[in-house]
Motif scaffolding. Structure first.
Motif, PDB file in Angstrom:
ATOM      1  N   ASP A   7      71.814   4.291 -19.401  1.00 17.75           N
ATOM      2  CA  ASP A   7      72.014   3.046 -18.661  1.00 17.75           C
ATOM      3  C   ASP A   7      73.296   3.100 -17.833  1.00 17.75           C
ATOM      4  O   ASP A   7      73.308   2.690 -16.669  1.00 17.75           O
ATOM      5  CB  ASP A   7      72.040   1.866 -19.625  1.00 17.75           C
ATOM      6  N   GLN A   8      74.350   3.618 -18.411  1.00 14.64           N
ATOM      7  CA  GLN A   8      75.615   3.744 -17.677  1.00 14.64           C
ATOM      8  C   GLN A   8      75.445   4.662 -16.478  1.00 14.64           C
ATOM      9  O   GLN A   8      75.948   4.377 -15.390  1.00 14.64           O
ATOM     10  CB  GLN A   8      76.723   4.257 -18.599  1.00 14.64           C
ATOM     11  N   ASP A  27      70.289   9.018 -25.844  1.00 13.51           N
ATOM     12  CA  ASP A  27      71.353   8.009 -25.815  1.00 13.51           C
ATOM     13  C   ASP A  27      71.061   6.990 -24.706  1.00 13.51           C
ATOM     14  O   ASP A  27      71.330   7.229 -23.530  1.00 13.51           O
ATOM     15  CB  ASP A  27      72.703   8.685 -25.594  1.00 13.51           C
ATOM     16  N   GLN A  28      70.513   5.855 -25.091  1.00 11.59           N
ATOM     17  CA  GLN A  28      70.126   4.829 -24.124  1.00 11.59           C
ATOM     18  C   GLN A  28      71.325   4.229 -23.409  1.00 11.59           C
ATOM     19  O   GLN A  28      71.250   3.908 -22.222  1.00 11.59           O
ATOM     20  CB  GLN A  28      69.316   3.733 -24.824  1.00 11.59           C
ATOM     21  N   THR A  29      72.430   4.093 -24.107  1.00 12.27           N
ATOM     22  CA  THR A  29      73.642   3.537 -23.492  1.00 12.27           C
ATOM     23  C   THR A  29      74.153   4.472 -22.390  1.00 12.27           C
ATOM     24  O   THR A  29      74.489   4.024 -21.294  1.00 12.27           O
ATOM     25  CB  THR A  29      74.737   3.304 -24.547  1.00 12.27           C
TER      26      THR A  29
END
Length: 70
Positions: free
Chosen positions: A31-32, A26-28
């Protein structure tokens, strides 16, 4: 010939890849996490810490992967 920015880019890629793997692709979420304060980094952001101490961020990712968040 390597540019002066290449080692920094390689480090960023290593951290990014490890974070994405930690969050199951999960790239999101990765990043978060990189842009949020982390308890294991005294509530500092991983993205800021990795500028000075890459190993500290990688160690935290390893600990988190094993269920140890502090």
């Amino acid at each position: 010939m390597q540019s002066a920015d290449e080692p920094k880019q390689q480090i960023t890629t290593v951290i990014w890849s490890a974070a994405v793997e930690l969050f199951g692709g999960d790239q999101t979420a990765a990043d978060q996490w990189l842009h949020s304060g982390a308890i294991g980094l005294d509530w500092q952001r991983s993205i800021d810490i990795m500028e000075e101490d890459v190993q500290q961020v990688l160690d935290l990712i390893t600990r988190m992967d094993r269920g140890v968040y502090t």
